[in-house]
Write a protein that holds these residues in place. Structure first.
Motif, PDB file in Angstrom:
ATOM      1  N   LEU A  44       0.791  -1.119  -0.007  1.00 37.12           N
ATOM      2  CA  LEU A  44      -0.101   0.025  -0.115  1.00 37.12           C
ATOM      3  C   LEU A  44       0.769   1.318  -0.196  1.00 37.12           C
ATOM      4  N   ALA A  45       1.735   1.167   0.714  1.00 36.46           N
ATOM      5  CA  ALA A  45       2.891   2.530   0.853  1.00 36.46           C
ATOM      6  C   ALA A  45       3.729   2.490  -0.413  1.00 36.46           C
ATOM      7  N   ALA A  46       3.868   1.654  -1.312  1.00 33.71           N
ATOM      8  CA  ALA A  46       4.578   1.715  -2.695  1.00 33.71           C
ATOM      9  C   ALA A  46       3.488   2.432  -3.429  1.00 33.71           C
ATOM     10  N   TYR A  47       2.226   1.975  -3.590  1.00 30.89           N
ATOM     11  CA  TYR A  47       1.285   2.310  -4.112  1.00 30.89           C
ATOM     12  C   TYR A  47       1.075   3.954  -4.015  1.00 30.89           C
ATOM     13  N   ILE A  48       0.891   4.139  -2.823  1.00 30.51           N
ATOM     14  CA  ILE A  48       0.722   5.702  -2.183  1.00 30.51           C
ATOM     15  C   ILE A  48       1.719   6.605  -3.063  1.00 30.51           C
ATOM     16  N   VAL A  49       2.967   6.116  -2.908  1.00 30.82           N
ATOM     17  CA  VAL A  49       4.447   7.010  -3.152  1.00 30.82           C
ATOM     18  C   VAL A  49       4.259   7.231  -4.587  1.00 30.82           C
ATOM     19  N   GLN A  99       1.307   7.235  -6.523  1.00 31.48           N
ATOM     20  CA  GLN A  99       0.235   7.928  -6.810  1.00 31.48           C
ATOM     21  C   GLN A  99       0.758   9.650  -6.534  1.00 31.48           C
ATOM     22  N   TYR A 100       1.612   9.794  -5.459  1.00 29.79           N
ATOM     23  CA  TYR A 100       2.223  11.210  -5.399  1.00 29.79           C
ATOM     24  C   TYR A 100       2.998  11.555  -6.268  1.00 29.79           C
ATOM     25  N   ALA A 101       3.754  10.579  -7.175  1.00 28.88           N
ATOM     26  CA  ALA A 101       4.823  10.952  -7.880  1.00 28.88           C
ATOM     27  C   ALA A 101       4.256  11.531  -9.263  1.00 28.88           C
ATOM     28  N   HIS A 102       2.696  11.317  -9.384  1.00 24.52           N
ATOM     29  CA  HIS A 102       1.942  11.609 -10.578  1.00 24.52           C
ATOM     30  C   HIS A 102       2.141  13.313 -10.476  1.00 24.52           C
ATOM     31  N   TRP A 103       1.670  13.650  -9.515  1.00 25.05           N
ATOM     32  CA  TRP A 103       1.306  15.305  -9.355  1.00 25.05           C
ATOM     33  C   TRP A 103       2.745  15.961  -9.043  1.00 25.05           C
ATOM     34  N   GLN A 104       3.558  15.266  -8.567  1.00 30.57           N
ATOM     35  CA  GLN A 104       4.994  15.896  -8.452  1.00 30.57           C
ATOM     36  C   GLN A 104       5.765  16.201  -9.744  1.00 30.57           C
ATOM     37  N   HIS A 105       5.220  15.310 -10.774  1.00 32.86           N
ATOM     38  CA  HIS A 105       5.961  15.687 -11.849  1.00 32.86           C
ATOM     39  C   HIS A 105       5.371  17.024 -12.589  1.00 32.86           C
ATOM     40  N   ASP A 106       4.278  17.412 -12.138  1.00 35.56           N
ATOM     41  CA  ASP A 106       3.512  18.814 -12.696  1.00 35.56           C
ATOM     42  C   ASP A 106       2.992  19.571 -11.819  1.00 35.56           C
ATOM     43  N   ILE A 126      -7.547  13.333   6.669  1.00 39.94           N
ATOM     44  CA  ILE A 126      -7.571  12.017   7.058  1.00 39.94           C
ATOM     45  C   ILE A 126      -6.279  11.154   6.340  1.00 39.94           C
ATOM     46  N   ASN A 127      -6.447  11.588   4.838  1.00 42.51           N
ATOM     47  CA  ASN A 127      -5.363  11.039   3.981  1.00 42.51           C
ATOM     48  C   ASN A 127      -4.129  11.599   4.410  1.00 42.51           C
ATOM     49  N   GLY A 128      -3.787  12.815   4.647  1.00 45.58           N
ATOM     50  CA  GLY A 128      -2.438  13.359   4.781  1.00 45.58           C
ATOM     51  C   GLY A 128      -1.740  12.855   5.988  1.00 45.58           C
ATOM     52  N   ALA A 129      -2.534  12.458   7.083  1.00 51.29           N
ATOM     53  CA  ALA A 129      -1.803  11.589   8.094  1.00 51.29           C
ATOM     54  C   ALA A 129      -1.378  10.335   7.712  1.00 51.29           C
ATOM     55  N   ARG A 130      -2.355   9.606   6.978  1.00 48.80           N
ATOM     56  CA  ARG A 130      -2.037   8.389   6.526  1.00 48.80           C
ATOM     57  C   ARG A 130      -1.125   8.131   5.594  1.00 48.80           C
ATOM     58  N   ASP A 131      -0.888   9.196   4.640  1.00 46.49           N
ATOM     59  CA  ASP A 131       0.029   9.108   3.719  1.00 46.49           C
ATOM     60  C   ASP A 131       1.524   9.372   4.268  1.00 46.49           C
ATOM     61  N   ALA A 132       1.329  10.225   5.236  1.00 45.15           N
ATOM     62  CA  ALA A 132       2.659  10.699   5.945  1.00 45.15           C
ATOM     63  C   ALA A 132       3.294   9.212   6.452  1.00 45.15           C
ATOM     64  N   LEU A 133       2.499   8.419   7.086  1.00 44.68           N
ATOM     65  CA  LEU A 133       2.844   7.227   7.868  1.00 44.68           C
ATOM     66  C   LEU A 133       3.390   6.209   6.603  1.00 44.68           C
ATOM     67  N   LEU A 134       2.686   6.210   5.402  1.00 47.37           N
ATOM     68  CA  LEU A 134       2.922   5.292   4.392  1.00 47.37           C
ATOM     69  C   LEU A 134       4.231   5.605   3.724  1.00 47.37           C
ATOM     70  N   HIS A 135       4.545   6.861   3.319  1.00 48.22           N
ATOM     71  CA  HIS A 135       5.759   7.536   2.935  1.00 48.22           C
ATOM     72  C   HIS A 135       6.890   6.865   3.925  1.00 48.22           C
ATOM     73  N   TYR A 136       6.817   7.074   5.398  1.00 43.76           N
ATOM     74  CA  TYR A 136       7.632   6.661   6.171  1.00 43.76           C
ATOM     75  C   TYR A 136       7.939   5.202   6.145  1.00 43.76           C
ATOM     76  N   VAL A 137       7.030   4.398   5.817  1.00 42.09           N
ATOM     77  CA  VAL A 137       7.256   2.931   5.649  1.00 42.09           C
ATOM     78  C   VAL A 137       7.870   2.725   4.507  1.00 42.09           C
ATOM     79  N   GLN A 185       6.549  15.408   6.261  1.00 43.85           N
ATOM     80  CA  GLN A 185       8.060  14.986   6.165  1.00 43.85           C
ATOM     81  C   GLN A 185       8.005  13.704   5.070  1.00 43.85           C
ATOM     82  N   ASP A 186       8.395  13.818   3.922  1.00 43.60           N
ATOM     83  CA  ASP A 186       8.112  12.557   3.179  1.00 43.60           C
ATOM     84  C   ASP A 186       9.605  11.782   3.011  1.00 43.60           C
TER      85      ASP A 186
END
Length: 497
Positions: free
Chosen positions: A11-16, A18-25, A120-131, A281-282
């Motif tokens: 799940l963490a790999a998937y979320i990271v 997803q974030y990469a898509h908007w970070q490209h633009d 909700i997703n911000g806190a979740r995604d922070a932990l998943l980026h850490y993982v 902090q990603d």
């Protein structure tokens, strides 16, 4: 490794990804967010009042909507609070996040159906980026403790009202809820000190793996754990391996917190606010916080030194510079339009855009024209503590000390509660003064011209800040001590405790 820890990794790999898509633009992402916000805003009373139906760009927004804080937008917020629909955002909000500290009393910040996922997703995604970045997920199999406000909500004109942390508590995923401490009943206690004692009772027998909260209040919890067990927190909780924090600059608290823990523990910084979850902090070794650009929030940035001008410039993400102080302005799917958050940030990278939270635009000290900001005093204190390693600080604030004698220059007063005082208080004060002179050219000029005398260091008795905050009804929860002020209400209150 348990099931939760194991499943979190894909799940963490998937979320990271997803974030990469908007970070490209990132610039295009923000432009799309703004277009969507304007389309919704045009359907509201605010949109009709400000002709949002004809707005398409950031320049259009700036031409129609001035920068305003809560007080400036209060007539609209009051209509939302009264239950009127379609005022700032289509329909009614799901919640009103109640906060304190404005001149007119409590603030009621809307949280809409569209904006609640951001929190909700911000806190979740922070932990998943850490993982994903560290490969460490075992904390998800242990107990997770969040020092927060009460989850009890009131109903006001068809809208649930409560503290942001209490609102978010209702949205903790079911798979984590059985890991969560403190219990619901304990979280509902209003008296902070009673609540803290109960939290200690509940957590001491538990395999605590993650502890989260605002650093000064976590320190109070840690001190109670040490007092109860006679051991460092890291020994009392051998499985504790991740400290999650936000809301204030961690640096003034870092040393004492980790001394209390007694061993290294990883940390993760978040940038949450009632108005939105803005950054996290990603990368574990990078102090910069990744600004969330695809979460229903459009950002503008006002150079801090120009913020109080009649028509300050409003920069978009494409226009910001590194290492410059900006006041944050938000337009969001919570129904905030040109909203001055009150926080200042400094960009430490572009592409991806990462910031450091540096202070509050209203919490600056310029009683004598020195324009001192929170980041400067926090860095100055950190430098002095390195030079005087025997000293430990629990809390501090800085205020002007205006001389009543025309022959005697005025000065700054640093009111510091030491856990352990420096061996030489005068030398420590001189180090603070010298550090601020190096960091702030205006202060240096005032000191060199003898317009300001060397700062005064006033050591406060143990518990002074806690007693003062309690007397103001601001003990615990999301309440924070201002670092700087242009008047002496806080300083005089602390001295009288």
């Amino acid at each position: 490794m348990g099931l939760k820890a194991t499943l979190s990794r894909p799940l963490a790999a998937y979320i990271v990804r997803q974030y990469a898509h908007w970070q490209h633009d990132p610039i295009g992402t923000q432009q799309q967010v703004l277009r969507e916000l304007l389309a919704q805003g045009a359907r509201t009373a605010f949109g009709r009042d400000h002709d949002l139906g004809a707005a398409r760009t950031a320049a259009d927004l700036a031409a129609r909507v001035p920068v305003r804080d809560y007080e400036g937008l209060k007539p609209y917020f009051d209509r939302v609070k009264a239950g009127e629909p379609d005022v700032l955002w289509p329909g009614k909000p799901l919640y009103l996040a109640k906060t304190s500290g404005t001149t007119s009393g409590a603030k009621y910040i809307p949280i809409t159906k569209e904006s609640i996922p951001n929190h909700i997703n911000g806190a979740r995604d922070a932990l998943l980026h850490y993982v994903h970045r560290t490969g460490q997920s075992q904390f998800l199999d242990g107990k997770l403790m969040f020092l927060s406000g009460s989850p009890e909500l009131e109903m006001l004109n068809g809208i649930h009202v409560g503290r942001l942390s209490g609102i978010v508590n209702h949205h903790v995923p079911a798979y984590l809820r059985r890991n969560q401490l403190p219990s619901y009943a304990t979280n509902c206690l209003d008296d902070w000190e009673t609540k803290l004692d109960r939290i200690v009772e509940e957590t001491l027998p538990a395999p605590m793996a993650l502890i989260s909260g605002i650093p000064p209040w976590v320190q109070m919890y840690f001190d109670k754990v040490v007092a109860r067990t006679g051991r460092p927190v890291g020994e009392a909780f051998p499985n504790f391996n991740l400290f999650v924090y936000g809301g204030v600059n961690f640096e003034p608290y870092r040393r004492k917190l980790f001394d209390t823990i007694g061993r290294p523990v990883n940390s993760l910084e978040l940038f949450p606010a009632s108005e939105g979850f803005l950054a996290f902090q990603d990368e574990p070794d990078n102090p910069g916080l990744l600004l969330l650009l695809d979460a229903g929030i459009f950002y503008e940035f006002v150079p801090a030194e120009q913020f109080f001008e009649p028509n300050p410039p409003r920069l978009t993400l494409a226009e910001v510079e590194l290492d410059r102080q900006y006041a944050l302005v938000l337009t969001s799917n919570a129904g905030l339009w040109g909203y001055s958050l009150g926080d200042t940030v400094r960009f430490v990278s572009r592409y991806p855009f990462r910031v450091l939270v540096t202070g509050r635009i209203k919490h600056f000290l310029s009683a004598f024209g020195e324009h001192v900001i929170g980041e400067e005093v926090e860095q100055t204190l950190r430098e002095a503590l390195i030079a005087y390693p025997e000293a430990e600080v629990t809390e501090f604030t800085v205020a002007p000390l205006v001389s009543a004698d025309p022959a005697t220059p005025s000065r700054h007063e640093w009111l510091v509660e030491f856990a352990r005082p420096p061996h030489d208080a005068a030398a420590f004060a001189a180090a603070l003064d010298a550090g601020l002179r190096r960091r702030n050219s205006y202060y240096e000029d005032l000191r060199a011209g003898h317009i300001l005398a060397p700062l005064q260091l006033s050591a406060l008795p143990a518990g002074a800040f806690r007693r003062y905050m309690k007397s103001q009804g601001k003990l615990g929860g999301q309440n924070k001590v201002p670092r700087l002020s242009n008047e002496r209400t806080l300083a005089d209150g602390l001295i009288s405790e």
